[in-house]
Scaffold this active site. Structure first.
Site, PDB file in Angstrom:
ATOM      1  N   ASP B 199      42.972  45.092  45.434  1.00 50.45           N
ATOM      2  CA  ASP B 199      43.194  45.014  43.977  1.00 50.45           C
ATOM      3  C   ASP B 199      44.056  43.798  43.624  1.00 50.45           C
ATOM      4  O   ASP B 199      45.181  43.666  44.091  1.00 50.45           O
ATOM      5  CB  ASP B 199      43.886  46.327  43.562  1.00 50.45           C
ATOM      6  CG  ASP B 199      44.404  46.360  42.128  1.00 50.45           C
ATOM      7  OD1 ASP B 199      44.118  45.436  41.347  1.00 50.45           O
ATOM      8  OD2 ASP B 199      45.099  47.349  41.799  1.00 50.45           O
ATOM      9  N   HIS B 372      49.378  48.774  38.633  1.00 48.28           N
ATOM     10  CA  HIS B 372      48.926  47.881  39.705  1.00 48.28           C
ATOM     11  C   HIS B 372      50.115  47.180  40.358  1.00 48.28           C
ATOM     12  O   HIS B 372      51.022  46.718  39.663  1.00 48.28           O
ATOM     13  CB  HIS B 372      47.972  46.825  39.158  1.00 48.28           C
ATOM     14  CG  HIS B 372      46.778  47.396  38.464  1.00 48.28           C
ATOM     15  ND1 HIS B 372      45.594  47.647  39.126  1.00 48.28           N
ATOM     16  CD2 HIS B 372      46.588  47.805  37.195  1.00 48.28           C
ATOM     17  CE1 HIS B 372      44.716  48.159  38.274  1.00 48.28           C
ATOM     18  NE2 HIS B 372      45.289  48.269  37.084  1.00 48.28           N
TER      19      HIS B 372
END
Lengths: 555, 555
Positions: B199, B372
């Protein structure tokens, strides 16, 4: 200013800058005498479709025919403070302008573009000067911002001094060695400040804005590591950033070129008046950048907001007539996206990466800092100025509200803090200050050569067209209302016609059916029925709502 | 997985998520056997006019009729990972789905809406479970993100394990007490990882993302100080944030209501499967919020991205059927604008202030943290997993590039780091990994009920219409080409017709003149000439370029 036996009321009328970051403009009136501070433009938000820019609604000035406007004073040369000058000068003829040297230079460029340079004259003053404009005595004081030659104003009135900060931050280590003029501000404060009008841009951000100097060391890192060409994008008017890049260029033995008309013009002007110090021997004409090796080149370019027609936008899409991005180029975005531009700036960055550049932008390195102070600087300003009343300016409503909270925290009573919108008059007399009447203070859209000729209705139509397009069906009918020949269909933005044979057949069947069922109906009614039945059928088939029109031609 | 005497090639095909943050979808193939990880949607950027949402282009799957797709595995329940499931199931019938309990619940809701619930079945696994899907052995591992029940996958292949992180951060103090499963990741690493797919969302941000726990103390401050009602806006799927607000509600003796269909549905489902722990006695039906005093009320609402039709957007414009904003309300935006939404979120905040609320949002208080990880977490992931190859996923190109830099810094040789775009096949065999052929990997626009029927041409037309509108002039001519009667004019989005008598007169004169000059020209030619002369005249008069059409009817 000498006190008259009976002083007229002071009226302060913000026509822009409240509830928005842009199109700053404030009128100061004493009876029938007035001055104006700033006349800026604002860039449209993404939902103001097709609008080029927005100017303040200054109908009020034109309606007050008794009002003598003695001059427009400018705090600094950014578009949101000077951009509407051509429109204002056009309507308020012969109004003289007052500005510091750099601001005057930028005003000249603007006025020339608007063909209004001969309609006014520009009086130049230096930061710290006291000027007399009509009955108003105005003391200017230097403030730090992201462009040199910025000032705030101390405007003398019979009820005390009104301090207008302009756009400011308290940079204690500015690259040009000129910090905000604490002494002058403190001096105004000693003489009794009625009202502080303070820049609210960063009112929702804690702490202090970093000094412009941190950008210097970020540039040093970039220049030390870059193996190929370096391009730096920033605002065309960001003269202090241009100076910093020129300094780094010199330190690292490179040559500096400028791409972009507005930036090249500004550099020429700022060098001429001695505000920008770039030795001739490090300058390189942009047409000659390919004549020296890549590791010697620095190019400053416009388009840091992702504008597709500016240099950076053209580089990103490969459409610049002279330059193209190559592997090994380092491109610095020395800027922060204006709210609403985030998406297009991101896209530009991604496109530049795709073309092989290494792109340096704000979170990656501190290559930009804000020109506006944060909460601690706002508190400092309030404590320095020590005003009786406070009017937060230059901010969206959320910023004005937060700035008001800070003012109350620093001891200004809540009832002396005015959170108002454009067009609300703030009055002062010997009894104090209060919010008065409302005058027009909205948006005037400029689109092409039209000023104020498009409004909400046109924008609303553009919204519908942008979402689902339109379809027009033209038919010929005989005297009894029967379809003659084939309907003619024009449609854009709705479906791709060439792939929509099936849908077009349904449209034609609907036309035939509607005309048959409304047999004998009069022309206008046929048209309405066609529009209704087509809208319904198209929504059922596509779940879209294009604008539907019909033209019925009776033979 | 048992090694076959001669193993087929491994092919990894990203159909989404590369070069964009959205519509994640990756195909893993071993010979003719395949699995898919995630099938998400993406929200259109501001310039994709009228597009509802975007799904991956998965034509490749439909063309590979020899390919046996054994299942779709989901990392978590956000729209950009599950939103396209209805479209994929519709086209790839009977493909079974694999998901953790909460993700399965959210998939069910999606599939029911798309009327596809009976076309597939959902296999449920728990984070940490190993599942067998066709010939693929897949070990799941728990990761922290902004929704519970998130996993990454270790996919066994003949050439080593492929680790897909899903969306993750390393939160060491998550509110649910379940940190990212370091042990499981390290264990995969021990057994030899071929490729890490990581990611990249926050790859341009230094340091660590803050723990979700900091939000808890920010909420505590808000709840302690609020005198009236508290409203909290967040994503309808942000189950952990909902839990935090429920906890604060209980601590401060308030009652909790939910407004917004999707949020209410998600809460019901998550409580049923035991992921959300909210005691019955603190719940209040939203229709009954006016029955208790303001300082006892908490309302969670949808619309944190400023969507005009969600609850917060309706509150901002005063259009909600049950609720309205009052003086003394405290409204918390516990969210961060998705890129492109900044402007509409700002506007919503300003409108809520205007209605008297005190609005708390990100820079004012830490009421939201990203789901994130940042650069240090990415470095930690790489060092934990210790892969031979690295593929940055889930990011715009700039994020992928920065993530690749980090990988190289942590010791992965540059030639083993793949920065590619959607549709580029990454192949592995016993000789190593490399970039292979390209398959389609673009955008498929969903607009109304149309999937993929509008493309660049239609969007381009919408752009022109959005900027300057259109005008259609219909005329009747006699056999010699002379104008009969008055031209009929239809125009929208160009000028405000009622105020444009002068312009319309110019249009009519132009029509008359053009027809006279092209006397005798054939129908098609007359039409072209009319369009040309009208376009020219309208640009000269207005500096705008509307679409111009003419209809010529010969009698």
């Amino acid at each position: 200013m000498a006190k008259a036996p009976k002083s007229p009321k002071l009226r302060i009328i913000p026509l822009g800058g409240l509830g928005e970051i842009g199109k700053n403009m404030t009128v100061f009136e004493l009876g029938n005498d007035a001055i104006i501070v700033d006349t800026g433009i604002m860039f449209p938000s993404n939902d103001m479709l097709g609008v080029d820019y927005i100017i303040p609604d200054f109908r009020y000035l034109l309606e007050r025919k008794d009002l003598k406007i003695h001059g427009i004073l400018f705090t600094h040369g950014h578009e949101d403070h000077i951009g509407a000058v051509g429109h204002v000068v056009e309507q308020v003829r012969r109004v003289p302008l007052w500005a510091t040297p750099l601001t005057a230079g930028l005003l000249e460029v603007r006025l020339r573009e608007a063909r209004m340079l001969n309609e006014t004259n520009i009086n130049i003053f230096r930061p710290g000067d006291t000027i007399k404009v009509g009955p108003f005595k105005v003391e200017s004081f230097h403030v730090c911002h992201s462009i040199p030659d910025c000032v705030g104003f101390g405007i003398h009135t019979p009820y005390g001094i009104v301090v207008h900060t302009g756009d400011y931050k308290f940079d204690n280590t500015p690259p040009d060695g000129k910090p905000t003029d604490y002494a002058k501000i403190a001096d105004l404060s000693q003489r009794g400040v009625l009202l502080l009008m303070g820049d609210s841009t960063n009112a929702d951000k804690a702490g202090w804005t970093l000094s412009e100097s941190v950008v210097e060391s970020a540039f040093d890192n970039v220049f030390r590591q870059a193996k190929g060409r370096i391009m730096v994008a920033t605002f065309a008017s960001h003269i202090s950033r241009i100076q910093q890049v020129a300094n780094a260029t010199k330190r690292y033995g490179r040559k500096l070129a400028f791409a972009g008309h507005s930036m090249a013009e500004n550099v020429k002007m700022a060098r001429k008046i001695g505000i920008l110090d770039i030795p001739d021997d490090i300058l390189l004409d942009v047409t000659r950048v390919n004549s020296i090796s890549a590791n010697q080149i620095v190019i400053m370019v416009t388009g840091s907001q992702g504008e597709p027609s500016a240099v950076l936008g053209r580089l990103a899409t490969g459409n610049h007539r002279l330059l193209e991005v190559r592997d090994g180029d380092t491109i610095v975005l020395s800027s922060h996206p204006i709210p609403g531009n985030e998406e297009v700036v991101s896209r530009t960055i991604n496109q530049l990466f795709r073309r092989g550049a290494d792109v340096i932008y704000d979170p990656i390195a501190q290559v930009h800092v804000s020109g506006h102070g944060r909460q601690e600087e706002m508190r400092l300003m309030m404590n320095l100025v020590n005003p009786r009343y406070f009017l937060p300016i230059h901010g969206e409503l959320r910023h004005l509200k937060e700035h008001a909270k800070l003012a109350i925290q620093t001891g200004i009573p809540q009832e002396r803090v005015f959170v108002v919108e454009n067009g609300m008059v703030i009055e002062a007399d010997k009894f104090g200050m209060r919010v008065g009447e409302r005058v027009p203070g909205g948006y005037v859209f400029v689109d092409g050569s039209g000023v104020g000729d498009i409004g909400k209705a046109v924008i609303k139509d553009r919204e519908i067209l942008a979402r689902d397009g339109f379809i027009i069906v033209a038919v010929n009918v005989d005297r009894s209302g029967r379809l003659m020949g084939e309907p003619e269909i024009i449609s854009r933005g709705f479906v791709y016609l060439r792939d929509s044979d099936n849908l077009m057949k349904i449209v034609k069947d609907t036309v035939q059916e509607t005309l048959t069922n409304s047999n004998g109906a009069r022309n206008g009614k046929q048209r309405d029925r066609l529009q209704e039945s087509l809208s319904r059928v198209l929504f059922n088939e596509t779940k879209r709502r294009p604008m539907v029109f019909s033209i019925v031609n009776e033979r």
